[in-house]
Design an enzyme around this catalytic site. Structure first.
Site, PDB file in Angstrom:
ATOM      1  N   GLY A 267       0.851  -1.199   0.000  1.00 46.95           N
ATOM      2  CA  GLY A 267       0.000   0.000   0.000  1.00 46.95           C
ATOM      3  C   GLY A 267       0.880   1.240   0.000  1.00 46.95           C
ATOM      4  O   GLY A 267       0.515   2.287   0.527  1.00 46.95           O
TER       5      GLY A 267
ATOM      6  N   GLY B   6       0.116   5.214  -1.325  1.00 47.36           N
ATOM      7  CA  GLY B   6      -0.889   6.097  -0.733  1.00 47.36           C
ATOM      8  C   GLY B   6      -0.291   7.244   0.058  1.00 47.36           C
ATOM      9  O   GLY B   6       0.907   7.539  -0.027  1.00 47.36           O
ATOM     10  N   GLN B   7      -1.137   7.901   0.854  1.00 43.07           N
ATOM     11  CA  GLN B   7      -0.733   9.113   1.571  1.00 43.07           C
ATOM     12  C   GLN B   7       0.414   8.827   2.546  1.00 43.07           C
ATOM     13  O   GLN B   7       1.398   9.564   2.595  1.00 43.07           O
ATOM     14  CB  GLN B   7      -1.933   9.705   2.335  1.00 43.07           C
ATOM     15  CG  GLN B   7      -1.669  11.106   2.854  1.00 43.07           C
ATOM     16  CD  GLN B   7      -2.662  11.559   3.926  1.00 43.07           C
ATOM     17  OE1 GLN B   7      -3.537  10.806   4.351  1.00 43.07           O
ATOM     18  NE2 GLN B   7      -2.517  12.795   4.367  1.00 43.07           N
TER      19      GLN B   7
ATOM     20  N   ASP C  15       2.244  -2.009  -4.275  1.00 41.41           N
ATOM     21  CA  ASP C  15       0.881  -1.472  -4.270  1.00 41.41           C
ATOM     22  C   ASP C  15       0.128  -2.231  -5.355  1.00 41.41           C
ATOM     23  O   ASP C  15       0.734  -2.851  -6.234  1.00 41.41           O
ATOM     24  CB  ASP C  15       0.904   0.042  -4.585  1.00 41.41           C
ATOM     25  CG  ASP C  15      -0.343   0.767  -4.094  1.00 41.41           C
ATOM     26  OD1 ASP C  15      -0.256   1.478  -3.077  1.00 41.41           O
ATOM     27  OD2 ASP C  15      -1.412   0.610  -4.729  1.00 41.41           O
TER      28      ASP C  15
ATOM     29  N   TYR D   6     -15.145   0.801   8.992  1.00 38.94           N
ATOM     30  CA  TYR D   6     -13.697   1.018   9.117  1.00 38.94           C
ATOM     31  C   TYR D   6     -13.244   0.834  10.566  1.00 38.94           C
ATOM     32  O   TYR D   6     -12.280   0.115  10.850  1.00 38.94           O
ATOM     33  CB  TYR D   6     -13.413   2.438   8.631  1.00 38.94           C
ATOM     34  CG  TYR D   6     -11.985   2.906   8.737  1.00 38.94           C
ATOM     35  CD1 TYR D   6     -10.969   2.338   7.978  1.00 38.94           C
ATOM     36  CD2 TYR D   6     -11.647   3.982   9.570  1.00 38.94           C
ATOM     37  CE1 TYR D   6      -9.667   2.817   8.053  1.00 38.94           C
ATOM     38  CE2 TYR D   6     -10.352   4.466   9.642  1.00 38.94           C
ATOM     39  CZ  TYR D   6      -9.371   3.872   8.886  1.00 38.94           C
ATOM     40  OH  TYR D   6      -8.072   4.349   8.952  1.00 38.94           O
TER      41      TYR D   6
HETATM   42  P1  NAD Z   1      -4.331   5.556   1.126  1.00 40.59           P
HETATM   43  O1  NAD Z   1      -5.721   5.240   0.696  1.00 40.59           O
HETATM   44  O2  NAD Z   1      -3.763   6.882   0.783  1.00 40.59           O
HETATM   45  O3  NAD Z   1      -3.331   4.450   0.570  1.00 40.59           O
HETATM   46  C1  NAD Z   1      -3.636   3.092   0.560  1.00 40.59           C
HETATM   47  C2  NAD Z   1      -2.854   2.441  -0.547  1.00 40.59           C
HETATM   48  O4  NAD Z   1      -3.207   1.060  -0.553  1.00 40.59           O
HETATM   49  C3  NAD Z   1      -3.206   3.002  -1.925  1.00 40.59           C
HETATM   50  O5  NAD Z   1      -2.034   3.387  -2.616  1.00 40.59           O
HETATM   51  C4  NAD Z   1      -3.893   1.850  -2.621  1.00 40.59           C
HETATM   52  O6  NAD Z   1      -3.645   1.785  -4.016  1.00 40.59           O
HETATM   53  C5  NAD Z   1      -3.300   0.650  -1.895  1.00 40.59           C
HETATM   54  N1  NAD Z   1      -4.148  -0.537  -2.005  1.00 40.59           N
HETATM   55  C6  NAD Z   1      -5.497  -0.583  -2.030  1.00 40.59           C
HETATM   56  N2  NAD Z   1      -5.914  -1.839  -2.205  1.00 40.59           N
HETATM   57  C7  NAD Z   1      -4.812  -2.601  -2.299  1.00 40.59           C
HETATM   58  C8  NAD Z   1      -4.589  -3.975  -2.497  1.00 40.59           C
HETATM   59  N3  NAD Z   1      -5.602  -4.815  -2.694  1.00 40.59           N
HETATM   60  N4  NAD Z   1      -3.318  -4.437  -2.531  1.00 40.59           N
HETATM   61  C9  NAD Z   1      -2.265  -3.576  -2.377  1.00 40.59           C
HETATM   62  N5  NAD Z   1      -2.424  -2.249  -2.218  1.00 40.59           N
HETATM   63  C10 NAD Z   1      -3.676  -1.767  -2.175  1.00 40.59           C
HETATM   64  O7  NAD Z   1      -4.280   5.314   2.695  1.00 40.59           O
HETATM   65  P2  NAD Z   1      -3.286   5.961   3.760  1.00 40.59           P
HETATM   66  O8  NAD Z   1      -3.888   7.228   4.217  1.00 40.59           O
HETATM   67  O9  NAD Z   1      -1.913   5.944   3.238  1.00 40.59           O
HETATM   68  O10 NAD Z   1      -3.458   4.928   4.961  1.00 40.59           O
HETATM   69  C11 NAD Z   1      -2.632   3.792   5.091  1.00 40.59           C
HETATM   70  C12 NAD Z   1      -3.064   3.028   6.319  1.00 40.59           C
HETATM   71  O11 NAD Z   1      -3.016   3.897   7.465  1.00 40.59           O
HETATM   72  C13 NAD Z   1      -4.483   2.485   6.275  1.00 40.59           C
HETATM   73  O12 NAD Z   1      -4.514   1.247   6.924  1.00 40.59           O
HETATM   74  C14 NAD Z   1      -5.276   3.489   7.057  1.00 40.59           C
HETATM   75  O13 NAD Z   1      -6.399   2.903   7.650  1.00 40.59           O
HETATM   76  C15 NAD Z   1      -4.280   3.901   8.119  1.00 40.59           C
HETATM   77  N6  NAD Z   1      -4.575   5.219   8.658  1.00 40.59           N
HETATM   78  C16 NAD Z   1      -4.463   6.338   7.886  1.00 40.59           C
HETATM   79  C17 NAD Z   1      -4.759   7.582   8.433  1.00 40.59           C
HETATM   80  C18 NAD Z   1      -4.657   8.840   7.624  1.00 40.59           C
HETATM   81  O14 NAD Z   1      -5.077   9.913   8.103  1.00 40.59           O
HETATM   82  N7  NAD Z   1      -4.102   8.798   6.417  1.00 40.59           N
HETATM   83  C19 NAD Z   1      -5.188   7.677   9.765  1.00 40.59           C
HETATM   84  C20 NAD Z   1      -5.336   6.510  10.508  1.00 40.59           C
HETATM   85  C21 NAD Z   1      -4.989   5.291   9.963  1.00 40.59           C
HETATM   86  C1  AKB Z   2      -9.976   8.575   8.155  1.00 43.07           C
HETATM   87  O1  AKB Z   2     -10.469   9.712   8.283  1.00 43.07           O
HETATM   88  O2  AKB Z   2     -10.604   7.584   7.776  1.00 43.07           O
HETATM   89  C2  AKB Z   2      -8.524   8.405   8.526  1.00 43.07           C
HETATM   90  C3  AKB Z   2      -8.406   7.937   9.932  1.00 43.07           C
HETATM   91  C4  AKB Z   2      -8.406   8.915  11.027  1.00 43.07           C
HETATM   92  O3  AKB Z   2      -8.323   6.762  10.168  1.00 43.07           O
HETATM   93  N1  AKB Z   2      -7.847   9.623   8.290  1.00 43.07           N
END
Ligand code: NAD
Ligand code: AKB
Length: 316
Positions: free
Chosen positions: A8, A11-12, A34, A142
């Site tokens: 993954g 992503g962000q 990814d 979620y």
């Molecule tokens: P994102 O959506 O920006 O990135 C997720 C990545 O996973 C994407 O690049 C997507 O293409 C890839 N992906 C989706 N399906 C896939 C698959 N089947 N196989 C392989 N890759 C796949 O998410 P993020 O913000 O980078 O978050 C990453 C993790 O952190 C997640 O588990 C999210 O729940 C957790 N998280 C994020 C935040 C936040 O604010 N960004 C906050 C809390 C928790």
């Molecule tokens: C969301 O808003 O879903 C994420 C998180 C806090 O897990 N940024």
């Protein structure tokens, strides 16, 4: 020698985490992967493997034949998107985790990082300075998947000695990649719109306070947690982690210090209910005591950096 697979990675969080890990180790030791066919531009400075975490056999084969030692499993559907696709969100968020936990249980992996979220809390949780241990009745798909994931991480650690570590990230704020479908995304979108049009229509109401964190702090926390001696890690579900907290109105006021003609309007949508079920602020004293966590970025510094660096062309 460590060989790290970030799943993954496009992503962000992944795009910045890959760069940080490559700086810490070497580019060759950190494989970005990814489901995306093309390696995102920002992480083209090292190896990339297209992998679908839901293809258990392919992931197992890749990890085993390439002698991967550590996995950072980031692939998931975030809160807002998950509410639109609940069945798929449950499948993606849970099946991928089991594939990786099982590889560690069988001795193929040494360490796992899997992120949890403030979404594990729900409307019955005390929402100011939310403690590490408290009522947890998440009301989103979620949040339910993250809470279940936490339970499974702790279970695999206690039963099978799997070295899995996790953080309950708050909403993360960054400018290198766009956020991926969360409820806290407004706190990133607002900077792009402030710079482009000097106005923003927010999908949360003005007084919705949520815990947030600038990405550099989140990445540093992740690396520090993964490096901490195992005996210091008293929590194998996921650590509360705090950066800063603010409402959309407070964020807008802060932006106006730099963009005086910036205006904000409010059109709350389905994400309001999700936000209302989450904490306003977080007590992260376990992270502070166990592995020395301390945030560096408050709201003022984060706002300055975001306004300086967001590129509205990313929105096109
Ligand atoms: P994102 O959506 O920006 O990135 C997720 C990545 O996973 C994407 O690049 C997507 O293409 C890839 N992906 C989706 N399906 C896939 C698959 N089947 N196989 C392989 N890759 C796949 O998410 P993020 O913000 O980078 O978050 C990453 C993790 O952190 C997640 O588990 C999210 O729940 C957790 N998280 C994020 C935040 C936040 O604010 N960004 C906050 C809390 C928790
Ligand atoms: C969301 O808003 O879903 C994420 C998180 C806090 O897990 N940024």
């Amino acid at each position: 020698m460590k060989k790290i697979l970030v799943i993954g990675a496009g992503g962000q969080i992944g795009s910045e985490l890959v760069l940080a890990l490559r700086n810490k180790y070497s580019a060759e030791q950190v494989i970005a992967s990814d489901v995306k066919e093309e390696c995102p531009e920002i992480i083209k400075n090292g190896p990339y493997k297209q992998l679908d975490i839901l293809n258990r056999d392919a992931v197992r084969e890749y990890v085993i034949t390439n002698e991967i030692t550590d996995v950072y499993l980031l692939a998931a559907l975030l809160s807002a998107t998950a509410e639109k696709h609940p069945d798929f969100a449950w499948k993606l968020n849970m099946e991928g985790l089991f594939t990786i936990l099982d590889l560690a249980k069988e001795g193929y992996l040494k360490q796992i990082f899997w992120p949890s979220s403030i979404a594990v809390f729900g409307p019955t949780t005390p929402n100011v300075n939310t403690p590490q241990y408290t009522v947890m009745e998440p009301s989103t798909v979620y949040g339910i998947s993250k809470q279940a994931g936490e339970r499974w991480c702790e279970y695999y650690n206690k039963k099978f000695n799997v070295d899995v570590r996790s953080i309950r990230y708050p909403g993360l704020i960054s400018y290198t990649s766009l956020p991926g479908g969360g409820t806290t995304d407004y706190a990133v979108d607002i900077f792009y719109k402030a710079k482009k049009d000097a106005k923003y229509d927010c999908f949360l109401s003005e007084n919705t306070e949520l815990p947030m964190m600038y990405m550099a702090d989140a990445i540093r926390a992740t690396v520090e947690l993964m490096q901490a001696p195992a005996e210091n890690i008293s929590i194998r579900s996921a650590y509360n982690l705090s950066g800063c907290s603010f409402t959309p109105a407070e964020l807008a006021e802060n932006i106006q210090k730099h963009v005086p003609n910036f205006t904000i309007t409010y059109s709350p949508d389905f994400r309001q209910q999700i936000a209302d079920s989450w904490p306003k602020s977080i007590d992260d004293s376990y992270a502070r005591n166990d592995w020395g966590w301390k945030e560096e970025f408050g709201t003022d510094k984060m706002v300055e950096i975001m306004l300086e660096n967001v590129n509205p062309a990313l929105l096109d």
